[in-house]
Design an enzyme around this catalytic site. Structure first.
Site, PDB file in Angstrom:
ATOM      1  N   ASP A 102       0.857  -1.196   0.000  1.00 19.23           N
ATOM      2  CA  ASP A 102       0.000   0.000   0.000  1.00 19.23           C
ATOM      3  C   ASP A 102       0.894   1.247   0.000  1.00 19.23           C
ATOM      4  O   ASP A 102       2.069   1.181   0.359  1.00 19.23           O
ATOM      5  CB  ASP A 102      -0.896  -0.004   1.257  1.00 19.23           C
ATOM      6  CG  ASP A 102      -2.194   0.775   1.084  1.00 19.23           C
ATOM      7  OD1 ASP A 102      -3.269   0.160   1.085  1.00 19.23           O
ATOM      8  OD2 ASP A 102      -2.134   2.018   0.941  1.00 19.23           O
ATOM      9  N   ASN A 105      -6.257  -5.146  -5.324  1.00 18.49           N
ATOM     10  CA  ASN A 105      -7.441  -4.475  -4.776  1.00 18.49           C
ATOM     11  C   ASN A 105      -7.277  -2.963  -4.615  1.00 18.49           C
ATOM     12  O   ASN A 105      -8.270  -2.251  -4.439  1.00 18.49           O
ATOM     13  CB  ASN A 105      -7.743  -5.154  -3.423  1.00 18.49           C
ATOM     14  CG  ASN A 105      -8.622  -4.349  -2.532  1.00 18.49           C
ATOM     15  OD1 ASN A 105      -9.836  -4.311  -2.733  1.00 18.49           O
ATOM     16  ND2 ASN A 105      -8.041  -3.678  -1.548  1.00 18.49           N
ATOM     17  N   TYR A 137     -13.897   6.117 -13.310  1.00 14.67           N
ATOM     18  CA  TYR A 137     -14.036   5.000 -12.370  1.00 14.67           C
ATOM     19  C   TYR A 137     -14.780   3.844 -13.041  1.00 14.67           C
ATOM     20  O   TYR A 137     -14.354   2.686 -12.989  1.00 14.67           O
ATOM     21  CB  TYR A 137     -14.762   5.466 -11.109  1.00 14.67           C
ATOM     22  CG  TYR A 137     -14.773   4.450  -9.981  1.00 14.67           C
ATOM     23  CD1 TYR A 137     -13.733   4.397  -9.063  1.00 14.67           C
ATOM     24  CD2 TYR A 137     -15.819   3.536  -9.846  1.00 14.67           C
ATOM     25  CE1 TYR A 137     -13.735   3.461  -8.027  1.00 14.67           C
ATOM     26  CE2 TYR A 137     -15.830   2.599  -8.821  1.00 14.67           C
ATOM     27  CZ  TYR A 137     -14.797   2.568  -7.908  1.00 14.67           C
ATOM     28  OH  TYR A 137     -14.797   1.626  -6.889  1.00 14.67           O
ATOM     29  N   LYS A 197     -13.259   0.168 -13.985  1.00 16.89           N
ATOM     30  CA  LYS A 197     -13.781  -1.074 -13.416  1.00 16.89           C
ATOM     31  C   LYS A 197     -14.311  -2.011 -14.509  1.00 16.89           C
ATOM     32  O   LYS A 197     -14.165  -3.230 -14.399  1.00 16.89           O
ATOM     33  CB  LYS A 197     -14.853  -0.768 -12.370  1.00 16.89           C
ATOM     34  CG  LYS A 197     -14.311  -0.025 -11.126  1.00 16.89           C
ATOM     35  CD  LYS A 197     -13.238  -0.828 -10.392  1.00 16.89           C
ATOM     36  CE  LYS A 197     -12.831  -0.195  -9.066  1.00 16.89           C
ATOM     37  NZ  LYS A 197     -11.788  -0.960  -8.355  1.00 16.89           N
ATOM     38  N   ILE A 240     -19.762  -0.540  -0.090  1.00 15.36           N
ATOM     39  CA  ILE A 240     -19.223  -1.180   1.110  1.00 15.36           C
ATOM     40  C   ILE A 240     -18.755  -0.105   2.084  1.00 15.36           C
ATOM     41  O   ILE A 240     -18.099   0.868   1.677  1.00 15.36           O
ATOM     42  CB  ILE A 240     -18.023  -2.099   0.743  1.00 15.36           C
ATOM     43  CG1 ILE A 240     -18.407  -3.081  -0.381  1.00 15.36           C
ATOM     44  CG2 ILE A 240     -17.522  -2.835   1.984  1.00 15.36           C
ATOM     45  CD1 ILE A 240     -19.568  -3.998  -0.098  1.00 15.36           C
ATOM     46  N   THR A 291     -16.540   1.574   3.975  1.00 16.56           N
ATOM     47  CA  THR A 291     -15.086   1.719   4.175  1.00 16.56           C
ATOM     48  C   THR A 291     -14.737   3.201   4.165  1.00 16.56           C
ATOM     49  O   THR A 291     -15.583   4.061   3.918  1.00 16.56           O
ATOM     50  CB  THR A 291     -14.278   1.038   3.044  1.00 16.56           C
ATOM     51  OG1 THR A 291     -14.517   1.760   1.825  1.00 16.56           O
ATOM     52  CG2 THR A 291     -14.640  -0.425   2.862  1.00 16.56           C
TER      53      THR A 291
HETATM   54  P1  NAI Z   1     -10.207   2.251   1.058  1.00 14.77           P
HETATM   55  O1  NAI Z   1     -10.002   3.669   0.698  1.00 14.77           O
HETATM   56  O2  NAI Z   1     -10.604   1.900   2.445  1.00 14.77           O
HETATM   57  O3  NAI Z   1      -8.909   1.400   0.673  1.00 14.77           O
HETATM   58  C1  NAI Z   1      -8.193   1.609  -0.503  1.00 14.77           C
HETATM   59  C2  NAI Z   1      -6.720   1.325  -0.226  1.00 14.77           C
HETATM   60  O4  NAI Z   1      -5.995   1.437  -1.459  1.00 14.77           O
HETATM   61  C3  NAI Z   1      -6.110   2.336   0.754  1.00 14.77           C
HETATM   62  O5  NAI Z   1      -5.397   1.670   1.766  1.00 14.77           O
HETATM   63  C4  NAI Z   1      -5.205   3.177  -0.126  1.00 14.77           C
HETATM   64  O6  NAI Z   1      -4.075   3.704   0.555  1.00 14.77           O
HETATM   65  C5  NAI Z   1      -4.801   2.150  -1.192  1.00 14.77           C
HETATM   66  N1  NAI Z   1      -4.293   2.780  -2.409  1.00 14.77           N
HETATM   67  C6  NAI Z   1      -4.800   3.833  -3.090  1.00 14.77           C
HETATM   68  N2  NAI Z   1      -4.025   4.141  -4.138  1.00 14.77           N
HETATM   69  C7  NAI Z   1      -2.978   3.262  -4.122  1.00 14.77           C
HETATM   70  C8  NAI Z   1      -1.857   3.076  -4.955  1.00 14.77           C
HETATM   71  N3  NAI Z   1      -1.603   3.880  -5.996  1.00 14.77           N
HETATM   72  N4  NAI Z   1      -1.002   2.075  -4.669  1.00 14.77           N
HETATM   73  C9  NAI Z   1      -1.224   1.271  -3.603  1.00 14.77           C
HETATM   74  N5  NAI Z   1      -2.273   1.408  -2.761  1.00 14.77           N
HETATM   75  C10 NAI Z   1      -3.142   2.397  -3.024  1.00 14.77           C
HETATM   76  O7  NAI Z   1     -11.303   1.732   0.024  1.00 14.77           O
HETATM   77  P2  NAI Z   1     -12.009   0.302  -0.178  1.00 14.77           P
HETATM   78  O8  NAI Z   1     -13.441   0.572  -0.222  1.00 14.77           O
HETATM   79  O9  NAI Z   1     -11.475  -0.707   0.721  1.00 14.77           O
HETATM   80  O10 NAI Z   1     -11.537   0.002  -1.686  1.00 14.77           O
HETATM   81  C11 NAI Z   1     -10.851  -1.169  -2.069  1.00 14.77           C
HETATM   82  C12 NAI Z   1     -11.215  -1.490  -3.496  1.00 14.77           C
HETATM   83  O11 NAI Z   1     -12.604  -1.787  -3.576  1.00 14.77           O
HETATM   84  C13 NAI Z   1     -10.981  -0.357  -4.514  1.00 14.77           C
HETATM   85  O12 NAI Z   1     -10.449  -0.904  -5.693  1.00 14.77           O
HETATM   86  C14 NAI Z   1     -12.370   0.184  -4.727  1.00 14.77           C
HETATM   87  O13 NAI Z   1     -12.493   0.802  -5.993  1.00 14.77           O
HETATM   88  C15 NAI Z   1     -13.185  -1.080  -4.640  1.00 14.77           C
HETATM   89  N6  NAI Z   1     -14.602  -0.901  -4.381  1.00 14.77           N
HETATM   90  C16 NAI Z   1     -15.036  -0.273  -3.255  1.00 14.77           C
HETATM   91  C17 NAI Z   1     -16.377  -0.108  -3.035  1.00 14.77           C
HETATM   92  C18 NAI Z   1     -16.920   0.585  -1.827  1.00 14.77           C
HETATM   93  O14 NAI Z   1     -18.113   0.905  -1.821  1.00 14.77           O
HETATM   94  N7  NAI Z   1     -16.136   0.828  -0.793  1.00 14.77           N
HETATM   95  C19 NAI Z   1     -17.369  -0.603  -4.012  1.00 14.77           C
HETATM   96  C20 NAI Z   1     -16.806  -1.299  -5.135  1.00 14.77           C
HETATM   97  C21 NAI Z   1     -15.462  -1.428  -5.307  1.00 14.77           C
END
Ligand code: NAI
Length: 257
Positions: free
Chosen positions: A40, A94, A160, A164, A193, A195
Protein backbone atom coordinates in the site's frame (compact mmCIF):
# COMPACT_ATOMS: atom_id res chain seq x y z
CA UNK A 1 -14.45 -15.51 14.17
CA UNK A 2 -11.26 -17.55 13.49
CA UNK A 3 -11.39 -19.61 10.32
CA UNK A 4 -10.35 -23.24 9.91
CA UNK A 5 -7.30 -22.46 7.81
CA UNK A 6 -7.75 -23.08 4.14
CA UNK A 7 -4.41 -21.44 3.28
CA UNK A 8 -1.88 -22.75 5.82
CA UNK A 9 1.61 -21.57 4.89
CA UNK A 10 0.46 -20.05 1.59
CA UNK A 11 1.85 -16.71 0.46
CA UNK A 12 -0.74 -14.05 -0.30
CA UNK A 13 -0.11 -10.56 -1.68
CA UNK A 14 -2.81 -7.92 -1.04
CA UNK A 15 -2.66 -4.44 -2.56
CA UNK A 16 -4.61 -1.67 -0.87
CA UNK A 17 -4.28 -3.66 2.37
CA UNK A 18 -3.91 -0.65 4.68
CA UNK A 19 -7.65 -0.04 4.88
CA UNK A 20 -11.17 -1.26 4.14
CA UNK A 21 -11.67 -4.30 1.93
CA UNK A 22 -7.94 -4.99 1.54
CA UNK A 23 -7.29 -4.94 5.28
CA UNK A 24 -10.28 -7.15 6.11
CA UNK A 25 -9.25 -9.64 3.43
CA UNK A 26 -5.60 -9.69 4.50
CA UNK A 27 -6.67 -10.40 8.09
CA UNK A 28 -9.05 -13.14 6.90
CA UNK A 29 -6.19 -14.77 4.97
CA UNK A 30 -4.05 -14.49 8.13
CA UNK A 31 -6.81 -16.23 10.10
CA UNK A 32 -6.76 -18.93 7.43
CA UNK A 33 -3.05 -19.49 8.14
CA UNK A 34 -1.46 -17.56 5.25
CA UNK A 35 1.63 -15.35 5.19
CA UNK A 36 0.80 -11.89 3.87
CA UNK A 37 2.62 -9.27 1.85
CA UNK A 38 0.78 -6.06 2.72
CA UNK A 39 1.22 -3.60 -0.16
CA UNK A 40 0.00 0.00 0.00
CA UNK A 41 1.01 3.66 -0.27
CA UNK A 42 -0.24 4.20 3.30
CA UNK A 43 2.61 2.98 5.54
CA UNK A 44 0.92 3.62 8.91
CA UNK A 45 -2.25 1.77 7.92
CA UNK A 46 -0.24 -1.05 6.36
CA UNK A 47 1.92 -1.49 9.47
CA UNK A 48 -1.27 -1.66 11.55
CA UNK A 49 -2.72 -4.37 9.27
CA UNK A 50 0.55 -6.32 9.50
CA UNK A 51 0.63 -5.96 13.30
CA UNK A 52 -2.92 -7.25 13.62
CA UNK A 53 -2.11 -10.29 11.47
CA UNK A 54 1.02 -11.03 13.50
CA UNK A 55 -0.68 -10.56 16.88
CA UNK A 56 -4.14 -11.91 16.26
CA UNK A 57 -3.91 -14.62 13.59
CA UNK A 58 -1.98 -17.79 12.75
CA UNK A 59 -0.31 -16.05 9.80
CA UNK A 60 2.67 -13.75 9.36
CA UNK A 61 2.82 -10.42 7.49
CA UNK A 62 5.36 -8.07 5.92
CA UNK A 63 4.53 -4.53 4.86
CA UNK A 64 5.99 -3.12 1.61
CA UNK A 65 5.63 0.49 0.44
CA UNK A 66 3.94 -0.02 -2.91
CA UNK A 67 2.37 2.45 -5.29
CA UNK A 68 0.66 0.33 -7.95
CA UNK A 69 1.34 3.06 -10.52
CA UNK A 70 5.08 2.36 -10.09
CA UNK A 71 6.45 -0.68 -11.86
CA UNK A 72 9.53 -0.95 -9.62
CA UNK A 73 7.33 -0.95 -6.48
CA UNK A 74 5.17 -3.72 -7.91
CA UNK A 75 8.28 -5.72 -8.77
CA UNK A 76 9.52 -5.33 -5.19
CA UNK A 77 6.13 -6.49 -3.87
CA UNK A 78 6.36 -9.75 -5.80
CA UNK A 79 10.04 -10.22 -4.92
CA UNK A 80 9.18 -9.82 -1.25
CA UNK A 81 6.67 -12.67 -1.52
CA UNK A 82 9.42 -14.88 -2.88
CA UNK A 83 12.27 -13.75 -0.61
CA UNK A 84 10.24 -13.68 2.64
CA UNK A 85 7.88 -16.58 2.12
CA UNK A 86 9.26 -18.65 -0.76
CA UNK A 87 6.74 -18.02 -3.55
CA UNK A 88 3.38 -16.56 -4.46
CA UNK A 89 0.17 -18.56 -4.15
CA UNK A 90 -2.56 -15.91 -4.12
CA UNK A 91 -2.69 -12.27 -5.25
CA UNK A 92 -5.58 -9.96 -4.32
CA UNK A 93 -5.16 -6.89 -6.55
CA UNK A 94 -7.44 -4.47 -4.78
CA UNK A 95 -5.82 -1.02 -4.47
CA UNK A 96 -8.12 1.69 -5.76
CA UNK A 97 -9.09 5.33 -5.52
CA UNK A 98 -12.54 6.89 -5.85
CA UNK A 99 -13.65 8.61 -9.00
CA UNK A 100 -14.55 12.25 -9.38
CA UNK A 101 -18.16 13.28 -9.98
CA UNK A 102 -17.95 14.82 -13.46
CA UNK A 103 -19.69 14.18 -16.75
CA UNK A 104 -17.79 12.53 -19.60
CA UNK A 105 -17.34 15.90 -21.29
CA UNK A 106 -16.30 17.61 -18.05
CA UNK A 107 -13.70 15.37 -16.36
CA UNK A 108 -10.18 16.79 -16.56
CA UNK A 109 -7.49 14.91 -18.43
CA UNK A 110 -5.44 14.80 -15.23
CA UNK A 111 -8.24 13.16 -13.21
CA UNK A 112 -9.01 10.74 -16.04
CA UNK A 113 -5.42 9.47 -16.23
CA UNK A 114 -4.94 9.34 -12.44
CA UNK A 115 -8.02 7.17 -11.89
CA UNK A 116 -7.28 4.85 -14.82
CA UNK A 117 -3.64 4.54 -13.74
CA UNK A 118 -4.45 3.21 -10.26
CA UNK A 119 -7.75 1.38 -10.80
CA UNK A 120 -7.06 -0.31 -14.14
CA UNK A 121 -3.38 -0.07 -15.08
CA UNK A 122 -2.42 -0.89 -11.46
CA UNK A 123 -4.17 -4.25 -11.81
CA UNK A 124 -2.43 -4.95 -15.13
CA UNK A 125 0.96 -3.93 -13.66
CA UNK A 126 0.38 -6.28 -10.72
CA UNK A 127 -0.73 -9.27 -12.81
CA UNK A 128 2.17 -8.72 -15.22
CA UNK A 129 4.61 -9.39 -12.37
CA UNK A 130 2.57 -11.98 -10.48
CA UNK A 131 1.75 -14.39 -13.33
CA UNK A 132 5.36 -15.34 -14.24
CA UNK A 133 6.16 -16.12 -10.58
CA UNK A 134 3.03 -18.25 -10.30
CA UNK A 135 3.91 -20.08 -13.51
CA UNK A 136 7.39 -20.85 -12.15
CA UNK A 137 5.78 -22.16 -8.93
CA UNK A 138 3.36 -24.41 -10.83
CA UNK A 139 0.23 -22.29 -10.38
CA UNK A 140 -1.65 -19.79 -8.28
CA UNK A 141 -4.81 -17.75 -7.98
CA UNK A 142 -5.50 -14.09 -8.71
CA UNK A 143 -8.51 -12.08 -7.54
CA UNK A 144 -8.99 -8.53 -8.80
CA UNK A 145 -11.30 -5.93 -7.28
CA UNK A 146 -13.71 -4.54 -9.83
CA UNK A 147 -17.09 -3.13 -8.73
CA UNK A 148 -20.78 -3.16 -9.56
CA UNK A 149 -19.60 -0.26 -11.74
CA UNK A 150 -17.61 -2.86 -13.68
CA UNK A 151 -20.97 -4.22 -14.86
CA UNK A 152 -23.28 -1.22 -15.14
CA UNK A 153 -22.82 2.50 -15.56
CA UNK A 154 -23.56 5.38 -13.23
CA UNK A 155 -23.82 8.94 -14.51
CA UNK A 156 -20.90 11.23 -13.72
CA UNK A 157 -18.39 8.50 -12.88
CA UNK A 158 -16.67 8.16 -16.27
CA UNK A 159 -13.10 7.20 -15.35
CA UNK A 160 -14.04 5.00 -12.37
CA UNK A 161 -16.70 3.12 -14.34
CA UNK A 162 -14.44 2.73 -17.38
CA UNK A 163 -11.59 1.49 -15.20
CA UNK A 164 -13.78 -1.07 -13.42
CA UNK A 165 -15.28 -2.32 -16.71
CA UNK A 166 -11.65 -2.60 -17.84
CA UNK A 167 -10.79 -4.74 -14.80
CA UNK A 168 -13.63 -7.11 -15.69
CA UNK A 169 -12.32 -7.44 -19.26
CA UNK A 170 -8.71 -7.81 -18.21
CA UNK A 171 -9.66 -10.51 -15.70
CA UNK A 172 -11.36 -12.54 -18.43
CA UNK A 173 -8.40 -12.19 -20.80
CA UNK A 174 -5.87 -13.31 -18.17
CA UNK A 175 -8.16 -16.21 -17.19
CA UNK A 176 -8.33 -17.42 -20.80
CA UNK A 177 -4.58 -17.11 -21.31
CA UNK A 178 -3.72 -19.15 -18.19
CA UNK A 179 -6.65 -21.57 -18.01
CA UNK A 180 -4.44 -24.62 -18.62
CA UNK A 181 -1.53 -23.38 -16.49
CA UNK A 182 -3.23 -23.76 -13.08
CA UNK A 183 -3.54 -20.02 -12.69
CA UNK A 184 -7.16 -19.03 -12.03
CA UNK A 185 -8.07 -15.37 -12.43
CA UNK A 186 -11.34 -13.94 -11.09
CA UNK A 187 -12.77 -10.62 -9.97
CA UNK A 188 -15.11 -9.50 -7.22
CA UNK A 189 -17.69 -6.79 -7.88
CA UNK A 190 -18.67 -5.23 -4.56
CA UNK A 191 -21.76 -3.10 -4.08
CA UNK A 192 -21.38 -0.07 -1.82
CA UNK A 193 -19.22 -1.18 1.11
CA UNK A 194 -18.76 0.67 4.38
CA UNK A 195 -15.09 1.72 4.17
CA UNK A 196 -12.92 4.84 4.28
CA UNK A 197 -13.72 5.38 0.60
CA UNK A 198 -17.41 5.90 1.40
CA UNK A 199 -16.58 7.90 4.55
CA UNK A 200 -14.55 10.29 2.39
CA UNK A 201 -17.44 10.59 -0.09
CA UNK A 202 -19.82 11.47 2.77
CA UNK A 203 -21.99 8.40 2.18
CA UNK A 204 -21.55 6.97 5.67
CA UNK A 205 -21.53 10.31 7.49
CA UNK A 206 -24.50 12.09 5.86
CA UNK A 207 -27.74 10.34 6.88
CA UNK A 208 -29.66 11.42 3.78
CA UNK A 209 -26.92 10.31 1.40
CA UNK A 210 -26.57 7.02 3.24
CA UNK A 211 -30.31 6.31 2.93
CA UNK A 212 -30.18 7.07 -0.81
CA UNK A 213 -27.26 4.71 -1.38
CA UNK A 214 -28.74 1.97 0.80
CA UNK A 215 -31.95 2.16 -1.24
CA UNK A 216 -29.98 1.25 -4.39
CA UNK A 217 -29.47 -2.21 -2.88
CA UNK A 218 -32.53 -4.51 -2.63
CA UNK A 219 -31.22 -5.60 0.80
CA UNK A 220 -31.50 -1.92 1.81
CA UNK A 221 -28.11 -1.70 3.49
CA UNK A 222 -24.43 -1.21 2.75
CA UNK A 223 -22.10 -4.21 2.67
CA UNK A 224 -19.19 -4.84 5.01
CA UNK A 225 -15.53 -5.36 4.13
CA UNK A 226 -15.72 -8.76 5.83
CA UNK A 227 -18.47 -9.86 3.42
CA UNK A 228 -16.13 -9.12 0.51
CA UNK A 229 -13.26 -10.89 2.29
CA UNK A 230 -15.36 -14.05 2.63
CA UNK A 231 -16.05 -14.05 -1.12
CA UNK A 232 -12.38 -13.45 -1.98
CA UNK A 233 -11.25 -16.31 0.25
CA UNK A 234 -13.79 -18.64 -1.32
CA UNK A 235 -12.94 -17.79 -4.92
CA UNK A 236 -9.20 -18.02 -4.17
CA UNK A 237 -9.58 -21.40 -2.47
CA UNK A 238 -9.60 -24.92 -3.88
CA UNK A 239 -13.36 -24.97 -3.21
CA UNK A 240 -13.58 -22.82 -6.36
CA UNK A 241 -11.21 -25.00 -8.40
CA UNK A 242 -13.40 -24.89 -11.59
CA UNK A 243 -14.02 -21.14 -11.36
CA UNK A 244 -12.02 -18.84 -13.60
CA UNK A 245 -12.84 -15.68 -15.53
CA UNK A 246 -15.76 -15.11 -13.15
CA UNK A 247 -16.78 -11.67 -11.98
CA UNK A 248 -18.61 -12.29 -8.73
CA UNK A 249 -21.05 -9.67 -7.47
CA UNK A 250 -21.34 -9.23 -3.69
CA UNK A 251 -23.87 -6.45 -3.82
CA UNK A 252 -27.05 -7.10 -1.80
CA UNK A 253 -28.90 -7.59 -5.10
CA UNK A 254 -27.84 -4.27 -6.70
CA UNK A 255 -27.18 -5.81 -10.13
CA UNK A 256 -30.39 -7.82 -10.10
CA UNK A 257 -32.68 -4.81 -10.22
P1 NAI B 1 -10.21 2.25 1.06
O1 NAI B 1 -10.00 3.67 0.70
O2 NAI B 1 -10.60 1.90 2.45
O3 NAI B 1 -8.91 1.40 0.67
C1 NAI B 1 -8.19 1.61 -0.50
C2 NAI B 1 -6.72 1.33 -0.23
O4 NAI B 1 -6.00 1.44 -1.46
C3 NAI B 1 -6.11 2.34 0.75
O5 NAI B 1 -5.40 1.67 1.77
C4 NAI B 1 -5.20 3.18 -0.13
O6 NAI B 1 -4.08 3.70 0.55
C5 NAI B 1 -4.80 2.15 -1.19
N1 NAI B 1 -4.29 2.78 -2.41
C6 NAI B 1 -4.80 3.83 -3.09
N2 NAI B 1 -4.02 4.14 -4.14
C7 NAI B 1 -2.98 3.26 -4.12
C8 NAI B 1 -1.86 3.08 -4.95
N3 NAI B 1 -1.60 3.88 -6.00
N4 NAI B 1 -1.00 2.08 -4.67
C9 NAI B 1 -1.22 1.27 -3.60
N5 NAI B 1 -2.27 1.41 -2.76
C10 NAI B 1 -3.14 2.40 -3.02
O7 NAI B 1 -11.30 1.73 0.02
P2 NAI B 1 -12.01 0.30 -0.18
O8 NAI B 1 -13.44 0.57 -0.22
O9 NAI B 1 -11.47 -0.71 0.72
O10 NAI B 1 -11.54 0.00 -1.69
C11 NAI B 1 -10.85 -1.17 -2.07
C12 NAI B 1 -11.21 -1.49 -3.50
O11 NAI B 1 -12.60 -1.79 -3.58
C13 NAI B 1 -10.98 -0.36 -4.51
O12 NAI B 1 -10.45 -0.90 -5.69
C14 NAI B 1 -12.37 0.18 -4.73
O13 NAI B 1 -12.49 0.80 -5.99
C15 NAI B 1 -13.18 -1.08 -4.64
N6 NAI B 1 -14.60 -0.90 -4.38
C16 NAI B 1 -15.04 -0.27 -3.26
C17 NAI B 1 -16.38 -0.11 -3.04
C18 NAI B 1 -16.92 0.59 -1.83
O14 NAI B 1 -18.11 0.90 -1.82
N7 NAI B 1 -16.14 0.83 -0.79
C19 NAI B 1 -17.37 -0.60 -4.01
C20 NAI B 1 -16.81 -1.30 -5.14
C21 NAI B 1 -15.46 -1.43 -5.31
Amino acid sequence: MPRDGNFPGDTVVVTGASSGIGRATAIAFGEAGANLVIADVDRDGGMETARRIQDETAGDATFVDVDVTDDADVEEMVETATSEYGGLDVAFNNAGIPGTFDAVDEISEEDWHAIIDVNLSGIWRSMRKEIPVMLEDGGGTIVNTASILGKVGEAETPAYTAAKHGVVGLTKVAALERATDDVRVNAVCPGYIETQMLDDAGVTTDAEMRAEVEALHPMERLGTAEEIADAVLWIASDDASFVTGETLAIDGGYLSR
